[in-house]
Design an enzyme around this catalytic site. Sequence first.
Site, PDB file in Angstrom:
ATOM      1  N   SER A  99       0.795  -1.231   0.000  1.00 16.55           N
ATOM      2  CA  SER A  99       0.000   0.000   0.000  1.00 16.55           C
ATOM      3  C   SER A  99       0.825   1.278   0.000  1.00 16.55           C
ATOM      4  CB  SER A  99      -0.965   0.010   1.194  1.00 16.55           C
ATOM      5  OG  SER A  99      -2.038  -0.869   0.969  1.00 16.55           O
ATOM      6  N   LYS A 124      -0.102   3.613  -2.671  1.00 16.71           N
ATOM      7  CA  LYS A 124      -1.162   4.614  -2.565  1.00 16.71           C
ATOM      8  C   LYS A 124      -0.621   6.022  -2.355  1.00 16.71           C
ATOM      9  CE  LYS A 124      -4.587   1.272  -0.982  1.00 16.71           C
ATOM     10  NZ  LYS A 124      -4.388   0.189  -0.045  1.00 16.71           N
ATOM     11  N   SER A 131      -6.272   3.600   4.075  1.00 14.20           N
ATOM     12  CA  SER A 131      -5.620   2.774   3.055  1.00 14.20           C
ATOM     13  C   SER A 131      -6.648   2.012   2.232  1.00 14.20           C
ATOM     14  CB  SER A 131      -4.627   1.789   3.700  1.00 14.20           C
ATOM     15  OG  SER A 131      -3.721   1.280   2.763  1.00 14.20           O
ATOM     16  N   LYS A 170       2.817   6.664   5.197  1.00 15.98           N
ATOM     17  CA  LYS A 170       1.950   5.559   4.762  1.00 15.98           C
ATOM     18  C   LYS A 170       2.513   4.217   5.181  1.00 15.98           C
ATOM     19  CE  LYS A 170      -1.672   4.178   2.543  1.00 15.98           C
ATOM     20  NZ  LYS A 170      -1.697   2.988   3.442  1.00 15.98           N
TER      21      LYS A 170
END
EC number: 3.4.16.4
Length: 385
Positions: A61, A64, A124, A226
């Site tokens: 992720s 992202k 997320s 993140k």
Amino acid sequence: MMTFFKKTSLVLAFLTVSVTALANNGINPPKQDNAAYVLMDYDTGTILAQNNANEPLPPASLTKMMTGYILEQKLLSGELSETTPIKVSEKAWCRGSSSQSCMYVPLGESATAIDMLRGIIIQSGNDASIAVAEHISGSESAFAVIMNDEAAKLGMTNTHFANATGMPAEGHRSSAQDLAVLARTVIKNSAQYYPIYSEKEFTYNNIKQGNRNALLFTDATVDGLKTGHTAESGYSLAASSHKDNMRLIAIVLGAKSMQARADQARELLDFGFGHFTNVMVAPQGTDAGAIPVKFGKADTVTASTLSDLKVLTTKNQTGNFTTAIKLNDSITAPIKKGQELGQMMAVMDGKTVASTPIIAGDDVEQAGFVSRMWESLVDWIKGLF
């Protein structure tokens, strides 16, 4: 003090301070049990510590960050507004799944662009990521083309995106160094939206979810970015911390657990702040003097630094440096306010170690024809001697 060189180069040396020379000097980077890591200085982009930094690995992720960045740039350009409704298709819909990260927007319903951005960053959300991709490009695969184009522009040479979420896919890879470059870009170019990366929770559809970046809850200097995890990638984290006039970015890929990725990112940040520092040589707006202008109604124009001039240094060795201004080869009217005229440089032992542009403080109109011809004649005569 002004020193003229041949042609039009000009250097103004005017400042001397004591700084630390950037060198290893016996500083050993941390040894960590993960697939790769990078510690980057935000201001200069310098890598302070790394292991396996350029190996293409599954980014999970952390992908992202790019999905969110593209949405942020669409918002900043005005192509989308924060209230633009973004609909969740059947492909984007999470179907109430607990096997993946979701924002949980119901099938066929819409959320605003700003809520989708929070869903991508904080929760997320795979559903938010796919919905945004489809809204911007028509399909997730078409959006991946935009992602890869942007990655190429940023110099992310070991990255290929196959989707907007980071779910396992053939060829979907990025490196720790590339992800540090991306994180730095998000902080710099999406500053208006960067505070979202430090928000600890977000509630949508009556479902409150916490940010998975554990460092946000234990260290007030950490303000992003993140987390990521899949069985293929292991546990990953992009973290940024700002203190002592310095910002650092830590990327950890393929740690063994959530706790390990947090501990390893913290170790990297502590290492960086413990051994390195950024010295402010000249803050943004520092006066660069009166710069000569050819063929203008005014003979000179005021100039100043566009941004902070900082020197990245280690804390255990000091030396002296000077700052200097090197002008562009031809500074000729008309000049527009804000136009780049050259560079202010920090120089140590005869080598430039940092620089920042200097820009015009005013407009300078072009002189009339007769005045320009007379100035050209004077220059020609001077050239004979």
